[in-house]
Motif scaffolding. Sequence first.
Motif, mmCIF file in Angstrom:
data_model
loop_
_atom_site.group_PDB
_atom_site.id
_atom_site.type_symbol
_atom_site.label_atom_id
_atom_site.label_comp_id
_atom_site.label_asym_id
_atom_site.label_seq_id
_atom_site.Cartn_x
_atom_site.Cartn_y
_atom_site.Cartn_z
ATOM 1 N N LYS A 43 20.586 38.398 8.928
ATOM 2 C CA LYS A 43 21.706 38.155 9.852
ATOM 3 C C LYS A 43 22.045 36.670 9.990
ATOM 4 O O LYS A 43 22.430 36.205 11.062
ATOM 5 N N ILE A 44 21.885 35.931 8.888
ATOM 6 C CA ILE A 44 22.266 34.521 8.873
ATOM 7 C C ILE A 44 23.397 34.371 7.859
ATOM 8 O O ILE A 44 23.172 34.417 6.654
ATOM 9 N N SER A 45 24.596 34.199 8.354
ATOM 10 C CA SER A 45 25.784 34.205 7.499
ATOM 11 C C SER A 45 25.744 33.127 6.419
ATOM 12 O O SER A 45 26.053 33.391 5.259
ATOM 13 N N SER A 46 25.372 31.920 6.792
ATOM 14 C CA SER A 46 25.380 30.821 5.833
ATOM 15 C C SER A 46 24.398 31.060 4.691
ATOM 16 O O SER A 46 24.717 30.821 3.521
ATOM 17 N N LEU A 47 23.195 31.534 5.016
ATOM 18 C CA LEU A 47 22.192 31.802 3.987
ATOM 19 C C LEU A 47 22.659 32.919 3.065
ATOM 20 O O LEU A 47 22.501 32.834 1.843
ATOM 21 N N ASN B 134 24.972 23.447 7.462
ATOM 22 C CA ASN B 134 24.236 24.714 7.572
ATOM 23 C C ASN B 134 22.883 24.623 6.883
ATOM 24 O O ASN B 134 21.882 25.128 7.397
ATOM 25 N N ILE B 135 22.872 23.978 5.722
ATOM 26 C CA ILE B 135 21.625 23.827 4.973
ATOM 27 C C ILE B 135 20.620 23.016 5.788
ATOM 28 O O ILE B 135 19.424 23.349 5.835
ATOM 29 N N MET B 136 21.097 21.964 6.446
ATOM 30 C CA MET B 136 20.209 21.153 7.278
ATOM 31 C C MET B 136 19.646 21.977 8.436
ATOM 32 O O MET B 136 18.451 21.886 8.751
ATOM 33 N N ARG B 137 20.496 22.817 9.040
ATOM 34 C CA ARG B 137 20.017 23.660 10.137
ATOM 35 C C ARG B 137 19.052 24.732 9.625
ATOM 36 O O ARG B 137 18.093 25.094 10.319
ATOM 37 N N LEU B 138 19.291 25.219 8.421
ATOM 38 C CA LEU B 138 18.373 26.197 7.837
ATOM 39 C C LEU B 138 16.998 25.576 7.619
ATOM 40 O O LEU B 138 15.965 26.206 7.894
ATOM 41 N N ILE B 139 16.979 24.356 7.111
ATOM 42 C CA ILE B 139 15.715 23.655 6.883
ATOM 43 C C ILE B 139 14.975 23.439 8.201
ATOM 44 O O ILE B 139 13.751 23.566 8.277
ATOM 45 N N ARG C 199 15.325 25.318 10.751
ATOM 46 C CA ARG C 199 15.216 26.638 11.383
ATOM 47 C C ARG C 199 15.999 26.715 12.693
ATOM 48 O O ARG C 199 15.559 27.313 13.670
ATOM 49 N N LYS C 200 17.169 26.101 12.681
ATOM 50 C CA LYS C 200 18.026 26.098 13.864
ATOM 51 C C LYS C 200 19.341 26.838 13.634
ATOM 52 O O LYS C 200 20.183 26.865 14.524
ATOM 53 N N GLU C 201 19.516 27.406 12.434
ATOM 54 C CA GLU C 201 20.772 28.074 12.113
ATOM 55 C C GLU C 201 20.911 29.358 12.942
ATOM 56 O O GLU C 201 19.957 30.140 13.046
ATOM 57 N N GLN C 202 22.074 29.556 13.557
ATOM 58 C CA GLN C 202 22.296 30.711 14.394
ATOM 59 C C GLN C 202 22.465 31.985 13.570
ATOM 60 O O GLN C 202 22.986 31.949 12.453
ATOM 61 N N LYS C 203 22.052 33.078 14.156
ATOM 62 C CA LYS C 203 22.242 34.383 13.541
ATOM 63 C C LYS C 203 23.550 34.988 14.036
ATOM 64 O O LYS C 203 24.007 34.690 15.141
ATOM 65 N N VAL C 204 24.121 35.859 13.192
ATOM 66 C CA VAL C 204 25.307 36.603 13.597
ATOM 67 C C VAL C 204 24.836 37.976 14.077
ATOM 68 O O VAL C 204 24.319 38.786 13.294
ATOM 69 N N ILE C 205 24.971 38.235 15.360
ATOM 70 C CA ILE C 205 24.441 39.475 15.936
ATOM 71 C C ILE C 205 25.570 40.473 16.124
ATOM 72 O O ILE C 205 26.634 40.126 16.604
#
Length: 215
Positions: free
Chosen positions: A155-159, A202-207, A209-215
Amino acid sequence: MYLLSGVLDFFTSLNGIFYTLSYLVGGIPFGLIYGKFFGGVNIREVGSGSIGATNVLRALKAQNPKLAKRIAILTMLSDALKGVVILMIAKAFNVSFEAQWFMAFLAVFGHCFSPFLKFEGGKGVATCVGVVAVFLPLEAILGILMWLVVGKLLKISSLASLLGVFCGVASSFFLHPEIPHITTHTPLVLMMVVIFYKHIPNIMRLIQRKEQKVI
């Protein structure tokens, strides 16, 4: 004078006209238009500020979740089809395959750096899938499947988008070692580079672990 004449010749040639149209049509911010028309919301002032489907969903979800999903889907389809439509017209005019691939890149580039938004824009994923599907439908399908699986599980759109694009481009090297009619993978790689560049935050937030999920 010679330079001006050359520029005019380029933009009045068949290829030049289609290159210009590809960039301009690619730059149409459907997400922004739909957000304002259907929800009265400027999606550039919400969430990531992107004009893509994910931010449309995020911007409209609070006031009407069902409408938000429909408009997000409409945005995704519109962004995908805008590149397809201009390519179909180019095919009808017998534009060369080399020129068509450059048009595909320009449509993605236009979406990411829209001339209508002071050269800001979206992430380019839907537009990329659309134009790639015109030439390499199997690769586009594999990319979509990867996007669906990752999106469903994590549920992580960017990933999901990044892995989907990477899967589609990487698979082309195995399914089509030489791209039909042009033999090179350069347009695909350039589209992926632009998309990954637009995803750097988004990549920086993924690294982190701060990237928001799409619920």
